[in-house]
Design a protein around this motif. Structure first.
Motif, PDB file in Angstrom:
ATOM      1  N   GLU A   1       0.207   4.320  -0.442  1.00  0.00           N
ATOM      2  CA  GLU A   1      -0.325   5.466   0.294  1.00  0.00           C
ATOM      3  C   GLU A   1      -0.007   5.333   1.783  1.00  0.00           C
ATOM      4  N   SER A   2      -0.196   4.135   2.290  1.00  0.00           N
ATOM      5  CA  SER A   2       0.089   3.885   3.692  1.00  0.00           C
ATOM      6  C   SER A   2       1.585   4.034   3.967  1.00  0.00           C
TER       7      SER A   2
ATOM      8  N   LYS B   1       3.547   6.062   2.439  1.00  0.00           N
ATOM      9  CA  LYS B   1       3.812   7.496   2.451  1.00  0.00           C
ATOM     10  C   LYS B   1       3.440   8.084   3.826  1.00  0.00           C
ATOM     11  N   GLU B   2       2.305   7.636   4.319  1.00  0.00           N
ATOM     12  CA  GLU B   2       1.863   8.133   5.630  1.00  0.00           C
ATOM     13  C   GLU B   2       2.840   7.730   6.734  1.00  0.00           C
TER      14      GLU B   2
ATOM     15  N   ASP C   1       0.852  -1.183   0.000  1.00  0.00           N
ATOM     16  CA  ASP C   1       0.000   0.000   0.000  1.00  0.00           C
ATOM     17  C   ASP C   1       0.892   1.239   0.000  1.00  0.00           C
TER      18      ASP C   1
END
Lengths: 1040, 522
Positions: free
Chosen positions: B107-108, B110-111, B105
């Motif tokens: 996006e995860s 990146k977070e 993931d």
């Protein structure tokens, strides 16, 4: 019904990725619709003409031959009216393919060819579509100049498009202006209306776009199918002359492929002048009797009678030239020291044996000459000759090209068709499915064909598989299913047959167009071997056999070492050879080395040469599927009574104990029980060999049943006979072929027994071939007392070499990725006579690249050099760049890197060579992790039946043959030999992942001692071998 | 992002500037797996089972190929099960049948990366994003006591180490032996050689070190530096220096990118355009200044209006030429706002920009593509305001035989940027009407009396609609069909040119049973 219309523009799948039906389907449909004739014109050649012609003969339709010629502005269909036209067009097509000659350069206006102006992709209509009427007129005038005024027809078609009317009007005006006749066509791309879908899919493949993106590249409607003559008449009601002209043009066509006038070349005398048939017969007789004296010593009356019988038959059939030419080829090969041997039905002939073409004595063996040649047979005899694969075979092929000229000889084509996986992959791609869908299908289709023998039809089976991948509710499910079935069996592209060559005495290019093969120096004809046979064109198969190359090499080494061996003179009753076979010690030999063969050999226990032939023939899919193996072995070992199916078969099946193992036996059975004539038996043989369709087989079997019923044969016997034939239809194996192969198998075993060093060297130098990896061959050699030395830049030649009867030195070619130039420079460096060989000197003279330096060092090939103590020392030193300064670089630096452990050396060997001459990985494993509980393969020999066992080893072969009902066979190699595992289907299902992904396995189960005292482990549990690393594993022969 | 954990009180004292430099490194082990698991908190994945992330998205491959996919990362349970990254999935499943595959993931990830950075930033102002899963901080200027032991992020373990150089700290944080310690060069000797991969450089060199049989970094450190450099190049020499603590590089400090987005909340809901334009102008002035400072221009503006009664309006305004001045940007926006019919008053306005270089859109050598791009965009804005979003553009015939099929090309794209219609090898079909056809859009459905001939309907008379009457003559049918491969989209159509007493028209029949007048020849 009187004929109303003839279609001249049929295109088939042989207009690759354009036509969307097979020639046979188009012809069959024409027959159904009442056509008396049909033009089959493919793009750029006569690719589909032969098949269309054959189908037309059967259907009672006249196949009109022609081709679509590349012309400036588009393709023009050309129809062959007379043989001269066909020959000229064939030559021109050849020129186009070989020399790039353009269509406009062609000129033949004597009325032997007719030309049509073409459709929307033709020069006229495409100009009119551009609105360029001048260009259209110019193109038409060009055609008139090339083909003559009376031979140009203005083609008109109506496909239900808005601009049809305007185009037809303009074409009529043009025809009127030039006073050319109109010709109505529908230019079908497919036989039925529904074929449009496949034609669209082909259009996408041609333009590399999916259907969704193809847009106006696709057909606007489905009108390009073979319409009924009545439909065509109705369509051109306003232009009746366009329809009636089709009949007039048909009447002008004199040529069909029956008048091909192919002639096999006459054998020439010493000055190159062709001999007459009589002279050739005399010459053949002379050669035969001279050969008979060589072969038999004394020409007995039996031999003489057989030779006379065969020579008379050959003379009657006019084949003497053929035999002399093949003899000439064999003599050429033998003169060059090229090992060769005829096989196939040719081995049934005493003439072939005496001429040295085959090595089997048909008189002694009582083989059936009629299987090879009979007066009833329409086709030419078929002699297959095995040569050593590689350069030696190419030498012979190039000799044929040189002898008969570039336009006098060619390879036969191999039509590559869409099969299950390729059909699904291409069609799913066209429909826009992701690649993973095709991957999943490929995964599931494995083993499907064999399962399809069950109750369900292939269509139902396919549907089931597809439903598991794409839901039935998917809007494209139906289209995918349709396209898959439609494209299967359709031609995909033209390949080259592995060894089939045809020759002609007056320019092969006027018989069939030639085109360049992918291999330089070769040309290929546009027909495959079956088409050539149908057209009566003689083919000689020059096949490549890896084992012959290996054996030739072994013999060459033997003769270099001062003791030449003549394989023709080896004793055929060598006890040691049969003992080797009986103990299944056949790793590396020909035909009898597979796991299944090795499992059968101790049961079969061959005692004579004929047993070897039976052994070669019996472990084949045909006999296994037909459940013939066990009856034969049981009868041989006295466990079962011999049964001849019917008393009349006793003479035929006596040698194989009542089990029909050979094709000849099946043919004789048909002749005996159903009164098949020689021609009918030959038709049965062709049907059995004809892989293209089941139709011929069904027809012939139907006839067989009918005859047996008429003769009052009991249903039980009828079914047994038909069953025997059914098995052979899939995997026929003639007796003569088996005997020829058995000769090579026996010779390879003989070499292994008597000259193992040469035998293994030959094998190692001709990899890849056979069933086992190089590592397994090396391990086998070691078990037979041969010491195999590692690669060394000081000692190794390019190839593996024999040092003495018990010692080999691996060649530099064993190093994966070592460049040929470096190898040559190493050999040159070795011969330059420098005594003290330093690494510095080696690197500066041989100049290996960084990759090669690392490879040599890691493989231990530099270990013998002066300052190199071990591999890592070399690895450290070779990393230092070579500056080529006046002053040498200082390389010595003491022991910088640690020495490799045995395991690391093994890893390095497998990485650089795929094999190791060091300890077996299992020996290393046992030293670190072994327990008494885990047995060696050799230990299994001494254990009783049903004894619980645990065995570990390196998997060298995993097999799940279609005939094994899902069970799996694994061969585990260790330092003492090979252990055979049997994994029942239920265990395999549970442990599939372990079996397929682990290189080293630990299997638990119990020992089974089968007949022949073979020890097999019946596996109930299997797991990866803890502590073993895949880096120590050699390649495995899996699921072939 | 929520940060948790103790960040102030601690037990260790960090040495101050002027003495020995101290760097701290934070590292999230098994980063892709941790990020993947964070994306599915407590749902179907139990963190206590072995989990792995594959190097390739497994949904893109199937069957046997799937078994060959290499493992990219594992969680601690995966490591404990004896697996390692690089193993094929098939091998891993043999060893550990319970292995769960976590989809990667991005996006995860990146977070999680941002969370790690914020965590580091809470300790030191000077932070380097050294790798996607690691940061290095300069602790020299930190005057407070910091307890790195107690740092943690939600759903991810944080490992740390301190050292006199950034690289030593970075390496030390990655190894169990040196984790949570202040290490010196001598402490590095026992670490595995593979850890050098964290310093970047040529993977082939690392492979070579592996084949050299070097068991640990100590073996590498003992190799003569000159010999190593001669053989492996300066990169290996640098590694040698790093391990011996001879080099201390500068940190590449991480700075968060600035956003040019602006927003404005209105105290009183705005109903009039003037107020909106006034507010917008202020925002554009700010934007103009920011763009000028960065030597950038606007390629497109994104305007979002939030309404009093809920709901929002969003418009994206593409410029034909990059704009940096208020005048160039305001005109089209104003035209857009003036044409708007909003259901309620506006309470909030947001403006964002997609930037480009000022010269990026000049497509000709000596001039601009459009003489007055601002007016062109303004006109388009007005048209779109009248017709609706997505209904303004250049009509182009679609690449299909379907009748009257056309699409719209975006008007601000250049010719080259438009999607290419038609193919070079396409089948040419000429329209065959000398008369101009007035097309009815949509076509007018009619009732038709017809008979069947050879399986096709043949119209005899039109029974309803404006053009009723007996068909005197007809030409056709012209057949077309397409998209047969998709049951939902397949179509079949027949057309005739029909002559009635009143004139000539075009009649169509679409399967299964629809007759329509398509147009009338004038």
């Amino acid at each position: 019904m009187s004929e109303e219309f003839i279609e001249f523009r049929g295109m088939t799948g042989f207009s690759f990725l354009e036509g969307a039906c097979e020639p046979e389907a188009m012809v069959r449909r024409a027959e159904e619709l009442g056509y008396g004739a049909l033009g089959v014109l493919d793009r750029g050649g006569f690719y589909g003409s032969a098949r269309a012609h054959h189908a037309a003969l059967e259907a009672g339709v006249r196949a009109i031959t022609g081709a679509i010629l590349d012309w400036e502005g588009g393709g023009v269909p050309v129809v062959c009216l007379r043989r001269e036209g066909y020959r000229a067009l064939s030559r021109h097509l050849t020129d186009g393919h070989l020399l790039g000659t353009r269509g406009e350069d062609f000129r033949l206006d004597d009325g032997s060819l007719a030309v049509l102006t073409g459709g929307r992709d033709g020069p006229l209509v495409s100009a009119l579509l551009r609105g360029d009427r001048k260009a259209a007129l110019h193109a038409a005038e060009g055609l008139v100049r090339s083909f003559g005024k009376g031979n140009v027809y203005v083609e008109i078609s109506r496909h239900g498009l808005r601009d049809d009317g305007r185009l037809v009007k303009q074409l009529c005006e043009l025809a009127g202006h030039l006073r050319l006749p109109l010709l109505a066509v529908n230019a079908p791309l497919h036989a039925e209306r529904g074929g449009r879908r496949l034609a669209d899919a082909f259009a996408c493949l041609r333009h590399h776009v999916p259907l969704d993106g193809a847009g106006r590249l696709l057909a606007p409607n489905g009108e390009r199918y073979l319409k009924t003559p009545r439909q065509m008449v109705a369509l051109f009601r306003d232009l009746p002359e366009a329809v009636s002209n089709t009949l007039r043009l048909r009447d002008r066509v004199e040529f069909t492929l029956e008048n091909l006038n192919y002639r096999f070349p006459d054998f020439p005398d010493e000055r190159g002048n062709p001999l007459s048939l009589g002279e050739q017969a005399t010459l053949l007789r002379r050669f035969c009797y001279a050969g008979a004296m060589r072969r038999y010593g004394v020409c007995s009356s039996k031999v003489k009678a057989q030779l006379e019988h065969e020579l008379a038959m050959i003379s009657r059939l006019g084949f003497q030239g053929y035999f002399l030419i093949v003899y000439d080829l064999i003599e050429f090969a033998k003169g060059r020291g090229i090992l060769c041997q005829g096989r196939g039905s040719g081995a049934n002939s005493a003439v072939c044996y005496c001429l040295g073409i085959t090595a089997v004595d048909p008189v002694g063996g009582g083989l059936l000459f009629e299987r090879f040649l009979s007066e009833n047979r329409k086709s030419w005899p078929d002699i297959d000759i095995d040569f050593p694969s590689g350069e030696r075979r190419e030498e012979v092929i190039q000799h044929v090209f040189r002898k008969y000229g570039e336009r006098g000889a060619a390879m036969t084509a191999n039509v590559i068709t869409y099969r299950g996986k390729s059909a699904f992959r291409e069609m799913s791609k066209v429909l826009g499915f992701p690649v993973s869908v095709a991957d999943r299908f490929s995964e599931r289709i494995r083993g499907w064909s064999r399962d399809a023998n069950g109750a369900e039809s292939p269509q139902e089976e396919f549907r089931k598989i597809l439903e598991g991948i794409v839901p039935e509710s998917h809007p494209r499910f139906g289209a995918l299913s349709h396209l898959y079935h439609a494209v299967r069996g359709m031609p995909r592209h033209l390949g080259q047959h592995s060894g089939g060559m045809i020759v002609c005495d007056h320019g092969l290019d006027s018989v069939v167009p030639l085109q360049p093969a992918s291999m330089p120096g070769r040309t290929v004809v546009q027909w495959d071997k079956d088409d050539c046979e149908d057209m009566g064109i003689v083919k000689i198969d020059l096949l490549g056999l890896g084992m012959l190359a290996a054996m030739e090499h072994a013999l060459e080494i033997r003769s270099r070492r001062g003791e030449p061996v003549d394989l023709a003179k080896i004793p055929m009753d060598d006890k040691a050879v049969f003992e080797l076979m009986c103990r299944a010690d056949t790793v590396g030999t020909f035909q009898v080395e597979s796991r299944a063969q090795m499992a059968t050999l101790p049961i079969m226990r061959p005692k004579c040469f004929y047993d070897v032939a039976v052994q070669v023939a019996i472990i084949r899919p045909g006999p296994i599927v037909g459940d013939l193996v066990h009856p034969y072995l049981n009868r041989r070992n006295g466990h079962e009574k011999v049964d001849y199916i019917d008393p009349c078969f006793e003479g035929i099946l006596e040698r194989t104990l009542g089990v029909p193992l050979f094709q000849e036996q099946v043919l004789r059975m048909a002749m005996e029980i159903a009164d098949f004539t020689g021609a009918e038996a030959d038709e049965l043989r062709r049907a059995m060999a004809f892989k293209r369709s089941d139709e011929r087989m069904e027809r012939t079997v139907g006839k067989l049943r009918e005859r047996m019923v008429k003769k009052g044969i009991s249903p039980e016997v009828r079914e047994k006979v038909v069953g025997s034939i059914g098995s052979f239809a899939q995997y026929g194996f003639p007796e003569s072929h088996a005997i020829s192969f058995a000769l090579i198998a026996y010779a390879s075993c003989w070499l292994k027994v008597h000259f193992p060093a040469e035998f293994y060297t030959g094998l190692l130098n001709h990899q890849p071939m056979g069933f086992y990896s190089v590592n397994t061959l090396i391990q086998d050699a070691k078990r037979h007392g041969i010491r195999v030395l590692a690669v060394s830049v000081l000692e190794s030649g390019e190839q593996t070499e024999v040092l003495d009867d018990g010692k080999l030195r691996l060649g530099l070619n064993r190093l994966k990725g070592l460049s040929a130039q470096v190898m040559r420079r190493v050999i040159a460096w070795q011969s330059n006579g420098v005594v003290a060989r330093s690494l510095e000197g080696f690197l500066s003279e041989v100049k290996p690249g960084k990759k090669d330096r690392r490879l040599l060092a890691r493989a231990g090939a530099l270990n013998g050099l002066a300052e190199i103590g071990h591999r890592r020392e070399a690895m450290w030193q070779v990393e230092l760049p070579l500056f080529d300064d006046l002053l040498n670089t200082e390389r010595s630096g003491g022991q910088v890197l640690p020495m490799m452990t045995a395991g690391e050396r093994l890893e390095a060997d497998f990485e650089t060579q795929g094999a190791s001459v060091g300890s077996h990985p299992m020996k290393l494993w046992r030293e670190l992790h072994g327990t008494k509980r885990i047995l060696k393969s050799a230990d299994l020999q001494n254990l009783p039946n049903r004894c619980p066992v645990e065995v570990a080893g390196m998997a060298i072969c995993r097999q799940r043959p279609g005939t094994a009902k899902g069970h799996c066979f694994i061969s585990l190699e260790d330092e003492t030999g090979i252990a055979n595992l049997f994994v029942p289907v239920k265990t395999y299902t549970v442990f599939r992942q372990v079996i397929t992904s682990s290189s080293f396995l630990l299997a638990k189960g119990h020992l089974q001692r089968s007949e022949g005292d073979q020890a097999t482990v019946y596996v109930t549990f299997i797991q990866p071998l803890g502590g073993a690393t895949d880096k120590h594993a050699a390649g495995s022969h899996d699921f072939h | 992002m929520r940060l948790s954990g103790e960040q102030v009180a601690g037990v260790e004292v960090v040495s101050m500037g002027g003495g020995q430099r101290v760097f701290g490194a934070l590292w999230i082990p098994d980063f892709p797996v941790m990020a993947g698991l964070r994306a599915h908190p407590g749902k179907d994945l139990d963190r206590c089972v072995p989990c792995a992330v594959l190097a390739v998205d497994e949904s893109r491959v199937a069957g046997k190929a799937r078994d060959k996919l290499p493992i990219l990362a594992l969680n601690r349970e995966g490591w404990l099960a004896g697996l390692a990254p690089g193993w094929s999935l098939g091998q891993a499943l043999v060893r550990c049948p319970g292995l769960r595959i976590v989809s990667r993931d991005k996006e995860s990830e990146k977070e999680l990366r941002e969370a790690l950075f914020q965590l580091a930033e809470s300790i030191s102002a000077d932070v380097e994003m050294t790798a996607e899963d690691a940061v290095v901080m300069d602790l020299a200027m930190v005057r407070e006591r910091v307890c790195l032991d107690r740092l943690h992020l939600d759903g991810a373990e944080v490992c740390w180490a301190k050292a006199p150089t950034p690289d030593l700290a970075h390496l030390a944080a990655r190894c169990d032996e040196t984790q949570g310690c202040m290490v010196s060069a001598d402490d590095m000797a026992g670490l595995p050689v593979s850890v050098l991969a964290a310093l970047g450089g040529n993977a082939r060199t690392l492979e070579l070190l592996d084949t050299w049989g070097l068991g640990c970094l100590g073996d590498f450190m003992q190799l003569p530096r000159q010999g190593v450099v001669e053989r492996l190049g300066p990169q290996a020499g640098y590694w040698h220096d790093v391990l011996h603590g001879k080099t201390c590089r500068l940190l590449k400090l991480h700075r968060v990118p600035e956003s040019l987005a602006q927003e404005m909340d209105f105290e009183d809901p705005v109903e009039g355009v003037e107020q909106l334009v006034f507010a917008l102008k202020r925002m554009l002035h700010v934007l103009e200044g920011r763009l000028a400072a960065r030597h950038l221009a606007a390629a497109c503006l994104e305007l979002r209006l939030m309404m009093e009664r809920g709901g929002e309006m969003f418009r994206c305004l593409n410029f034909a030429e990059p704009q940096a001045a208020v005048e160039g940007m305001l005109g089209p926006l104003q035209a857009l706002l003036e044409a708007l019919r909003l259901e309620s008053a506006v309470v909030r306005m947001e403006l964002d920009v997609e930037t480009t270089f000022a010269t990026a859109a000049q497509r000709e050598w000596f001039g601009k593509h459009l003489p007055e791009p601002e007016r062109w965009v303004e006109t388009l804005g007005k048209l779109e305001a009248m017709l609706g979003a997505g209904r303004v553009g250049v009509p182009l015939r679609e690449n299909s035989f379907r009748a009257d099929a056309f699409g719209l090309r975006q008007a601000w794209l250049s010719e080259g940027g438009a999607s290419s219609y038609g193919n070079s090898g396409e089948m040419v079909v000429l329209e065959n009407a000398a008369l101009p056809l007035r097309r009815f859009r949509p076509p007018r459905e009619v009732a038709v009396a017809h008979q069947s001939e050879a399986g096709l309907p043949q119209p005899l008379a039109i029974l309803s609609g404006e053009y009723k009457g007996r068909i005197l003559r007809r030409r056709g049918p012209f057949l077309a069909s397409g998209e047969w491969w998709d049951a939902a989209l397949a179509w079949q159509r027949l057309e005739w040119d029909v002559e009635l007493a009143s004139g000539v028209g075009r009649l169509a029949f679409v399967k299964p049973e629809t007759w329509s007048m398509e147009g009338w020849y004038e």
